[in-house]
Write a protein that holds these residues in place. Sequence first.
Motif, PDB file in Angstrom:
ATOM      1  N   UNK A 100       0.851  -1.189   0.000  1.00  0.00           N
ATOM      2  CA  UNK A 100       0.000   0.000   0.000  1.00  0.00           C
ATOM      3  C   UNK A 100       0.886   1.238   0.000  1.00  0.00           C
ATOM      4  N   UNK A 101       0.563   2.171  -0.906  1.00  0.00           N
ATOM      5  CA  UNK A 101       1.274   3.459  -0.948  1.00  0.00           C
ATOM      6  C   UNK A 101       0.293   4.563  -0.570  1.00  0.00           C
ATOM      7  N   UNK A 102       0.656   5.328   0.475  1.00  0.00           N
ATOM      8  CA  UNK A 102      -0.172   6.435   0.936  1.00  0.00           C
ATOM      9  C   UNK A 102       0.625   7.733   0.781  1.00  0.00           C
ATOM     10  N   UNK A 103       0.139   8.667  -0.055  1.00  0.00           N
ATOM     11  CA  UNK A 103       0.851   9.946  -0.189  1.00  0.00           C
ATOM     12  C   UNK A 103       0.710  10.798   1.059  1.00  0.00           C
ATOM     13  N   UNK A 104       1.669  11.669   1.253  1.00  0.00           N
ATOM     14  CA  UNK A 104       1.629  12.618   2.352  1.00  0.00           C
ATOM     15  C   UNK A 104       0.449  13.565   2.154  1.00  0.00           C
ATOM     16  N   UNK A 105      -0.409  13.679   3.161  1.00  0.00           N
ATOM     17  CA  UNK A 105      -1.585  14.538   3.073  1.00  0.00           C
ATOM     18  C   UNK A 105      -1.270  15.925   3.616  1.00  0.00           C
ATOM     19  N   UNK A 106      -2.104  16.881   3.234  1.00  0.00           N
ATOM     20  CA  UNK A 106      -1.895  18.274   3.646  1.00  0.00           C
ATOM     21  C   UNK A 106      -3.099  18.721   4.462  1.00  0.00           C
ATOM     22  N   UNK A 107      -2.922  18.895   5.749  1.00  0.00           N
ATOM     23  CA  UNK A 107      -4.062  19.235   6.609  1.00  0.00           C
ATOM     24  C   UNK A 107      -4.616  20.623   6.354  1.00  0.00           C
ATOM     25  N   UNK A 108      -3.843  21.512   5.678  1.00  0.00           N
ATOM     26  CA  UNK A 108      -4.332  22.866   5.448  1.00  0.00           C
ATOM     27  C   UNK A 108      -5.361  22.924   4.328  1.00  0.00           C
ATOM     28  N   UNK A 109      -5.535  21.827   3.579  1.00  0.00           N
ATOM     29  CA  UNK A 109      -6.540  21.806   2.521  1.00  0.00           C
ATOM     30  C   UNK A 109      -7.903  21.564   3.148  1.00  0.00           C
ATOM     31  N   UNK A 110      -8.856  22.493   2.983  1.00  0.00           N
ATOM     32  CA  UNK A 110     -10.171  22.294   3.615  1.00  0.00           C
ATOM     33  C   UNK A 110     -10.906  21.127   2.974  1.00  0.00           C
ATOM     34  N   UNK A 111     -11.580  20.379   3.805  1.00  0.00           N
ATOM     35  CA  UNK A 111     -12.350  19.232   3.318  1.00  0.00           C
ATOM     36  C   UNK A 111     -13.817  19.615   3.239  1.00  0.00           C
ATOM     37  N   UNK A 112     -14.559  18.900   2.406  1.00  0.00           N
ATOM     38  CA  UNK A 112     -15.997  19.144   2.261  1.00  0.00           C
ATOM     39  C   UNK A 112     -16.743  18.516   3.433  1.00  0.00           C
ATOM     40  N   UNK A 113     -17.525  19.338   4.097  1.00  0.00           N
ATOM     41  CA  UNK A 113     -18.274  18.828   5.241  1.00  0.00           C
ATOM     42  C   UNK A 113     -19.572  18.207   4.773  1.00  0.00           C
ATOM     43  N   UNK A 114     -20.132  17.355   5.584  1.00  0.00           N
ATOM     44  CA  UNK A 114     -21.402  16.719   5.277  1.00  0.00           C
ATOM     45  C   UNK A 114     -22.106  16.424   6.581  1.00  0.00           C
ATOM     46  N   UNK A 115     -23.396  16.276   6.481  1.00  0.00           N
ATOM     47  CA  UNK A 115     -24.201  15.930   7.642  1.00  0.00           C
ATOM     48  C   UNK A 115     -24.316  14.416   7.726  1.00  0.00           C
TER      49      UNK A 115
END
Length: 748
Positions: A608-623
């Motif tokens: 499994x290869x997991x790229x380094x994620x960037x926490x400063x990128x806002x994610x789409x919220x959902x209910x």
Amino acid sequence: MSGFSSALEYQSIPHHVFEQVRRSLSGLLTDDEYYLSEQDLDNGQLPVEADIAKFSLFSVGQINGLLIAQPGEVNHYLVCLCTDPVAIDRFLSLPWLVQGLSGSSQDTIGQLQQRLNRSVAEPLSETYTFESQYLINLMNQLVLDVSDLAQRSPDLSLSSVTILQRIVTRLQQSEPLASLIQLTLNEVCEWLCLDRLFVYQVANSPPKPEQSLLQNKEGNVSSCITYEARGHPSTESVLYRSDAHCVSDASCAERYAQMSQAAGYIAIENIEKHYQNHPCLLKQLKHVNVASQLVVPIWLGDRLWGLLIAHQCTSESERASQKLRHWQPWEGQFLVKVAEHIAIAIRQNDLQQQLQYQKLMLEAQVEDRTQNLNDTLMAAEAAIKTKSEFLATMSHELRTPLTYIIGMSATLLRWSFGELSPRQRDYLNTIHSSGEQLLDIINDILEVAKIEAGRTVLEINNFSLSNLARSSLESFRQQAQSKEVDLRINLRLSESEDNFCADPRRIRQILANLLSNAVKFTDANGRVSLRVWRDPQNVMFQVEDTGIGIPEAQQAVLFETFKQLEAARQRQYPGAGLGLALTKQLVELHNGSIQVVSTPGKGSMFTVRIPLQHPDVPSHSYQSVEPITGRIILLEDDESSASLICDLLTAANYQVIWVIEGSRIVHQVEILQPVAIILNHHLVSGNSQYIVDDLKHYVATSGIKVISLMQAEDMAAEGELSMDGFDDYLVKPIHPPTLLSKIQALPG
């Protein structure tokens, strides 16, 4: 000019005869002869003071001639031929001619004048002496004689080839067909000195005779003249006229088809003789002064599309004196070639229109199919969404009773009103383990449904790769030991590479699925290894086992949902076939990849290869429709109540920390960061409100919820018990549905 021309004798001849004579004269000239006409003027036109229509001056050997044409009757010139050197020299000295000629033509005049002077000094012998009237008549006969003109004008065929090449080039252009045909008729009409040239288009084209022409007897065809060129404005126009009532007879069309197999055209020198048995058509031709005509059919394959018809017009008196046009074979063959190329242009235009129509139809079909595909895609997406929502709802509804089963069976195993027999305990263990197994499957279904519905958002945080890898492996230690499977870990991480940014809960879930399969499918004395290494932008997890392996043919469907590689009747290993499908989806949520290498009987290796994620990128919220899962602190000293709460909430996927003594609750909340606290009023004595206020002040931005746990008698004295600062309350003895509903109802 009137004084010069008045001394000459004129004779009326048709326009085409005059032009044929001029072309014949120009064809006879060589380098030692001279020729001059109105075309040599600067603008190619005669001025008004010239008082003539056209002229041609030539010098051939000892013969010098001036051919002059003045306007005459309809389609005729008054023509004279002057051979007197003195008169010709006077003509060359006219001011409008001297001033209007170009520079090169001025030299020609000088050379002609020298020849004229020599002719005056040396008169012609009797051999070259003849009257002007006799010469005109002679040339008229020469023009009308087929064989003599063909022998004396060998360059004429070369001119026709040049004209034909120009016509072919024009018809191959991408301009509108009507414009191309009209320009072609204009040029051919002028070059052949025709009074009228037109295209008679047949609407319902009859086939050739060998294809049963006589079958086309149903009625009159709607035919008419669609294109026309006239040699002179005074020539009456026949555009858009129809002879349908005269030419609808099948024998007439059959005659055109039969003659096309011979010469390819019909040359009619005298219409009165030719059409004496067709009074209707003869009447129409005489009405527009037609004396002679040449008819060429235009064929499109085996269908008669129309007729290319050339007219020579004369007055009644001229027809009576037999002044008719003798059509030359080269003229007929020339018009046949023109008709063939017009037919080619028509076919190309038809093909282009068909292609355009097919293109429009294809575009419409593509548009319809695209719309159908879009509708199908939308329907499929709606079905997937409905399926995912259904699975999510059903999973939630199934998970609630399972939570009761797991929680209460666990409570019965820990504490019971009486001593349990071995069989009863065994039954409870089976109920509890089966419930946990079923809950795991439901959780996986719910997770897959949420990902497919696009409602899963990664929770990006920094974490330790080594700690996560070790804890993931250790959670399977007991299961591996029971199967005598050796667990190994290989961390190829430097101290600076240990910290990584991604969703640690999802990464742990990926490793759990891979390690669970590896242990499950590895027999005794086997080995399962977990390797972790990094590069600057990625982390690699590799799980390798010495288990049963996967056949190459089944590796393509390995990551499909509900896919079991064993046949249903031969299944030896439990599972719903969701683990690897969920693993692949979680990896792809990180924009990563997963690969498998496997050999049956030797084992499998998943990377499994997991790229380094960037926490400063806002994610789409959902209910989310699912309950909030997380850490809950329980402050309770009653073991039976605490055990029931812990078992129920643990089965509902919460992490419960049971605290007995409440004096250090604020410090513990600071460290553990729970999502909720269940707090027994009596454990904080009279300081409960102070502790609640202190908690609220400390975790004001974390959204922590506090639930009061009280006895039934406390509810009777509700007036004495303040509920300020509490979000909700629970009454002992604990009612499992009430506990779960209130916890799940807490806003996130």
